[in-house]
Design a protein around this motif. Structure first.
Motif, PDB file in Angstrom:
ATOM      1  N   PRO A  28       0.851  -1.195   0.000  1.00 24.38           N
ATOM      2  CA  PRO A  28       0.000   0.000   0.000  1.00 24.38           C
ATOM      3  C   PRO A  28       0.884   1.243   0.000  1.00 24.38           C
ATOM      4  N   THR A  31       0.988   6.747   3.557  1.00 25.31           N
ATOM      5  CA  THR A  31       0.260   8.016   3.564  1.00 25.31           C
ATOM      6  C   THR A  31       0.426   8.798   4.863  1.00 25.31           C
ATOM      7  N   MET A  35      -1.410   4.437   9.814  1.00 24.42           N
ATOM      8  CA  MET A  35      -2.279   3.976   8.732  1.00 24.42           C
ATOM      9  C   MET A  35      -3.170   2.876   9.305  1.00 24.42           C
ATOM     10  N   ASP A  36      -4.390   3.250   9.655  1.00 23.81           N
ATOM     11  CA  ASP A  36      -5.315   2.335  10.326  1.00 23.81           C
ATOM     12  C   ASP A  36      -6.254   1.700   9.303  1.00 23.81           C
ATOM     13  N   ASN A  37      -5.721   0.804   8.499  1.00 25.10           N
ATOM     14  CA  ASN A  37      -6.518   0.161   7.453  1.00 25.10           C
ATOM     15  C   ASN A  37      -7.498  -0.872   8.000  1.00 25.10           C
ATOM     16  N   HIS A  39      -9.227  -0.238  10.754  1.00 24.90           N
ATOM     17  CA  HIS A  39     -10.218   0.578  11.471  1.00 24.90           C
ATOM     18  C   HIS A  39     -10.321   0.194  12.952  1.00 24.90           C
ATOM     19  N   LEU A  67       0.923   0.590  11.395  1.00 29.30           N
ATOM     20  CA  LEU A  67       0.030   0.120  10.339  1.00 29.30           C
ATOM     21  C   LEU A  67      -0.865  -0.977  10.884  1.00 29.30           C
ATOM     22  N   VAL A  69      -3.701  -3.714   9.371  1.00 31.33           N
ATOM     23  CA  VAL A  69      -4.171  -4.272   8.105  1.00 31.33           C
ATOM     24  C   VAL A  69      -5.413  -5.110   8.357  1.00 31.33           C
TER      25      VAL A  69
END
Length: 160
Positions: A28, A31, A35-37, A39, A67, A69
């Motif tokens: 990915p 950013t 980065m709390d992909n 949630h 991060l 995921v």
């Protein structure tokens, strides 16, 4: 701009990098510091953690990225952590002084990747201790945000 002998700035986004391999999805894009992909954190928690990491970077010059995921998609967390750390080039060039905290709640896994420039300050044994003592008990209680916060605090303590 230099502060305390180190460049100060924001995390520079890296382009996605594709790797060929049985279990390797493209990386990915980087950013930000958090980065709390998956949630696991509220927007306020992401903002607070981002501020703490930015302040720590100013103090120590070491870069930390957190991060989460949604899924590892079959890739071992160790491989993903190494690919991300190398692909994103976390830490200062020439110092390799970055740390990546990866949390994969669906697979119940967490990993701390440490750049070679910080291996004396944060050894593999210390990283394992942080995971087992500071993070796992909170994860087991379902306190995901608390676990991430506790792990980050412990990492900062070790590298400061």
């Amino acid at each position: 701009m230099l502060l305390h002998g180190c460049p100060v700035g924001k995390v520079t986004p890296a382009p996605p990098v594709a790797y060929a391999g049985k279990h390797q999805a493209p990386l990915p894009q980087l950013t930000g510091r958090v980065m709390d992909n998956a949630h696991l954190l509220s927007p306020a928690q992401v903002a607070a953690l981002t501020r703490r990491l930015a302040q720590a970077e100013v103090r120590t010059c070491h870069q930390i990225v957190v991060l989460t995921v949604a899924s590892l998609a079959g890739e071992p967390i160790e491989h993903l952590g190494q690919r991300l750390g190398n692909g994103w080039e976390i830490g200062r060039r020439g110092y390799d002084d970055g740390v990546l905290l990866v949390v994969a709640p669906a697979e119940r896994q967490v990993r701390i990747e440490v750049g070679n420039g910080l291996r004396r300050a944060l050894t593999d044994a210390e990283a394992a201790r942080i995971i087992q003592k500071d993070m796992v008990p909170r994860f087991r209680k379902g306190a995901m945000a608390d676990a991430i916060d506790a792990g980050t605090t412990a990492i900062l303590r070790e590298i400061s």
